[in-house]
Design an enzyme around this catalytic site. Sequence first.
Site, short mmCIF file in Angstrom:
data_model
loop_
_atom_site.label_atom_id
_atom_site.label_comp_id
_atom_site.label_asym_id
_atom_site.label_seq_id
_atom_site.Cartn_x
_atom_site.Cartn_y
_atom_site.Cartn_z
N ASP A 15 0.81 -1.23 0.00
CA ASP A 15 0.00 0.00 0.00
C ASP A 15 0.83 1.27 0.00
OD1 ASP A 15 0.53 -0.61 2.95
OD2 ASP A 15 -0.41 1.36 3.07
N ASP A 31 6.17 0.33 2.75
CA ASP A 31 6.63 -0.90 3.39
C ASP A 31 6.29 -2.09 2.50
OD1 ASP A 31 3.91 -1.27 3.73
OD2 ASP A 31 3.92 -0.71 5.85
N GLU A 66 5.93 9.81 2.68
CA GLU A 66 5.58 8.46 2.23
C GLU A 66 4.47 8.51 1.18
OE1 GLU A 66 4.86 4.02 4.10
OE2 GLU A 66 4.43 5.76 5.36
N TYR A 117 -3.84 0.45 10.07
CA TYR A 117 -5.11 0.75 9.39
C TYR A 117 -6.28 0.37 10.28
CZ TYR A 117 -2.36 1.89 5.34
OH TYR A 117 -1.46 2.50 4.50
#
Length: 512
Positions: free
Chosen positions: A97, A100, A488, A248
């Site tokens: 996503d 990472d 990010e 999340y």
Amino acid sequence: MTNYVSSASLVVTTALVLLSFFSTSLLLCNAAAYPPHHRHPSFASHNYRDALFKSILFFEGQRSGKLPPNQRITWRKDSGLSDGSAMHVDLVGGYYDAGDNVKFGLPMAFTTTMLSWSVIEFGGLMKGELQNAKEAIRWATDYLLKATAHPDTIYVQVGDANRDHACWERPEDMDTPRSVFKVDKNTPGTEVAAETAAALAAASLVFRRSDPTYSKTLVKRAISVFAFADKYRGSYSNGLRPFVCPFYCSFSGYQDELLWGSAWLHKATKNPTYLHYIQVNGQTLGADEADNTFGWDNKHVGARILLSKAFLVQKVQPLHDYKGHADNYICSLIPGTPFSQTQYTPGGLLFKMSDSNMQYVTSTSFLLLAYAKYLTQAHAAVNCAGTIVTPRRLRTIAKKQVDYLLGDNPLKISYMVGYGPRYPTRIHHRGSSLPCLAAHPAKIQCSSGFNFMNSQSPNPNILVGAIVGGPDQHDRFPDQRSDYEQSEPATYINAPLVGALAYLAHSFPQQL
């Protein structure tokens, strides 16, 4: 003194080795990053078609699994080829996503829904990029079909996020546990299940003409997954808390996903069962709540805009209230109206959150353009306590947000990597920041990767099209790899922008 000199020598030697790796990797890994004819001469007139091309290309850099022969981001290689084997299921594929190497089901499904909505509304304007957008969607839906292959079970995560975050590794080198987490009757996960149903239903519309067999497979699975989400209610943040939180966690609950999922199934199936479901449950699922943030966690606003289309364009009269609900959201965005709740930075950027604010900017821009389209088709406008807001005004606001993202901001920096003369070069992304396999074939171990993460050198691999978290509320952006809140990238930042850029590329063609 001797120890001091040797330490200093070691630091210098390490720095030189890192610099060598970065330089070599830049030469070996980015030769075919993107075609040379996609250039942007200046910030005077944005090349939205170039930005559209790059916003879709980004998804190839996030791919997990066995990469296809036509892979264009060539510094990425195969990874996660045994995903799912721990549970004796095939979970190879899908997307990482963000920066990472974990596959999180909730943001991946939302990304898929928004890519699909982008194509549904603006695919006709994408020209040569439509096929690439469809391939980006299919890479996700192929995975989601695997994750939902067993009845009343959804595999919602691959990878132990805590262990993964303790390493700085290329996806191709991963040796952290590829643990598999699922929701089922005993451990429900209504929000992730309903979002997955929304993704499958939305994607079924994308492929309805070009691949009707695949489309039918998607919608059939969406129906069964939504039934599971609705029947076994509970938040996945409860049953899987140690693994999905704080990454999340679902803060908004699952009511928004049930409304959102049923809205997409209504659109995809035209089955009156879903219209009835929305009529009966809409209020209890939060149809008229005052929240005005749309993203991977909270879908209320998106559901209102989508259902308002059914009323405005398809003339589904039972959904007339959703025009009012959508209007209330729009009024909350408009500066100077009595209901305005929106903050802007001094440079004019919508600002909602310190962590990855650009996701809010891209999702809001998409909704503004989509709603402007529906209002135009219905010859309607928005009334904010006497202030009439036209579709043109909504488009102007959305364009200004996208222009800020592409470089019209106080720092004169594009927040899309690879677009424009100046963009973030130290993004928080493992694969981008570590030397590619061509430059460094040997495995880079878990902890030694942090030498590269902590370096001040630019990332050796250019993740073209990646949109980072963006500036703070004062328009500041340090471009530091360690600052994941601002540096990010993430799939759910890019997905809504694909649709917005398709509209802008059509409406404001580049004058070369």
